[in-house]
Design an enzyme around this catalytic site. Structure first.
Site, PDB file in Angstrom:
ATOM      1  N   LYS A   1      13.256  15.688  66.369  1.00 29.76           N
ATOM      2  CA  LYS A   1      14.313  15.571  67.372  1.00 29.76           C
ATOM      3  C   LYS A   1      14.662  14.121  67.700  1.00 29.76           C
ATOM      4  O   LYS A   1      15.702  13.855  68.308  1.00 29.76           O
ATOM      5  CB  LYS A   1      13.917  16.319  68.637  1.00 29.76           C
ATOM      6  CG  LYS A   1      13.741  17.820  68.442  1.00 29.76           C
ATOM      7  CD  LYS A   1      15.020  18.505  68.004  1.00 29.76           C
ATOM      8  CE  LYS A   1      14.872  20.009  67.995  1.00 29.76           C
ATOM      9  NZ  LYS A   1      16.132  20.692  67.623  1.00 29.76           N
TER      10      LYS A   1
ATOM     11  N   SER B   1       6.461  25.722  64.821  1.00 32.02           N
ATOM     12  CA  SER B   1       7.677  25.790  64.014  1.00 32.02           C
ATOM     13  C   SER B   1       7.434  25.321  62.589  1.00 32.02           C
ATOM     14  O   SER B   1       8.068  25.807  61.644  1.00 32.02           O
ATOM     15  CB  SER B   1       8.797  24.975  64.667  1.00 32.02           C
ATOM     16  OG  SER B   1       8.370  23.659  64.944  1.00 32.02           O
TER      17      SER B   1
END
Length: 314
Positions: A54, A271
């Site tokens: 991110k 994830s």
């Protein structure tokens, strides 16, 4: 006459320059059953300074907002997050001098909340039963009520999100595989990684297969991922772009999480484990059909922000 010695200023990197150019990693035991002509690699995105993929999107969102004047000195960066994008905002806001206010579900791991507070971010915790969608609704209400005080980064709808991956992640993967990859596989949260990376790779070679992963049901434990049939769909997501959609089981992900740590030595986040589950499914299909493949997926972060979770105990 005295001479004053002035030492040369050393060359030093700034924080933003540390984002990207992450390595590809391979595996030995979890992929040992595959034939030599079917390979799986993953981008180790925890090597970004904020510890996750991110960082790429957050840096580009802030950079573009500064360029077009939507983010100016004195304004507060505002957004919803499941954790990692918020950490990236908080890190970059601290480095650049912007206050940061974030909405995130109250069941975010204690480690992530502690990191955000360490960077000085102001937090609003939302109903955990509503997940990331609850945080989205709450932040939208505040942004609409006082638009002049905030730069609403809006990661789910901001094209600078997917463009960060078009400009960097896709280019890196193409160069690191010498253009040999056949499949790119990524999970769906904001969808920025899949959309931006996939578009760049298909520009290089339209035959590259882009596979989107999402939870296999609306009630799941894949934090940060969206089950698109029932979720608030990100504006940057085009459901017709991926060549294929694959549902991932929470239970299979937790098993893989422990296997990665104990068999490969990689302590990765949920994830990342889910991405490997999906990659192995595609690899097994190729092997069964006698077809070759070079599969590249992306590990968004490592496990250091999730170690308080009970999923590490079988």
């Amino acid at each position: 006459m005295s001479l004053v010695y002035t030492p040369a200023r050393p060359q030093a990197a700034n924080l933003e320059s540390l984002i990207g150019n992450t390595p590809l990693i391979s595996f030995r035991r979890v992929t040992a059953h595959l034939p030599d002509n079917v390979q799986i690699y993953a981008k180790a995105e925890w090597m970004n300074p904020g510890g996750s993929v991110k960082d790429r999107a957050a840096a580009n969102i802030i950079r573009q907002a500064e360029i077009d004047g939507r983010l100016q000195p004195g304004m507060t960066i505002l957004d919803s997050t499941s954790g990692n994008t918020g950490i990236a905002y908080a890190m970059l806001g601290a480095a650049k001098g912007y206050p940061v206010k974030l909405f995130l579900p109250a069941n975010a791991s204690p480690e992530r909340i502690t990191i955000l507070k360490a960077y000085g971010a102001q937090l609003e915790l939302t109903d955990p039963l509503e997940g990331s969608d609850g945080a989205i609704r709450a932040v939208r209400a505040l942004a609409a009520a006082d638009p002049d005080a905030y730069f609403y980064a809006d990661q789910y709808n901001n094209p600078a999100n997917w463009q960060a991956h078009y400009q960097t992640t896709g280019v890196e993967i193409w160069e690191q595989t010498d253009g040999a990859l056949t499949h790119f596989i990524a999970g769906l949260g904001t969808s920025g990684t899949l959309m931006g990376t996939g578009r760049r790779l298909k520009d290089y070679n339209p035959d590259v297969q882009v596979v989107a992963l999402q939870p296999d049901s609306a009630f799941h434990g894949l934090e940060g991922w969206k089950y698109m049939p029932t979720a608030i769909k990100p504006g940057i997501y085009d459901e017709f772009f991926p060549d294929r959609q694959v549902g991932i089981s929470t239970e299979a992900t937790h098993v893989m999480l422990r296997r990665m740590a104990r068999e490969e030595g990689y302590l990765v986040g949920t994830s990342a484990a889910a991405a490997l589950v999906g990659s192995l499914q595609i690899a097994d299909e190729l092997a069964a059909a006698g077809e070759p493949g070079v599969i590249v997926t992306l590990f968004p972060d490592n496990a250091y922000k999730y170690l308080s979770d009970k999923l590490w105990v079988e």
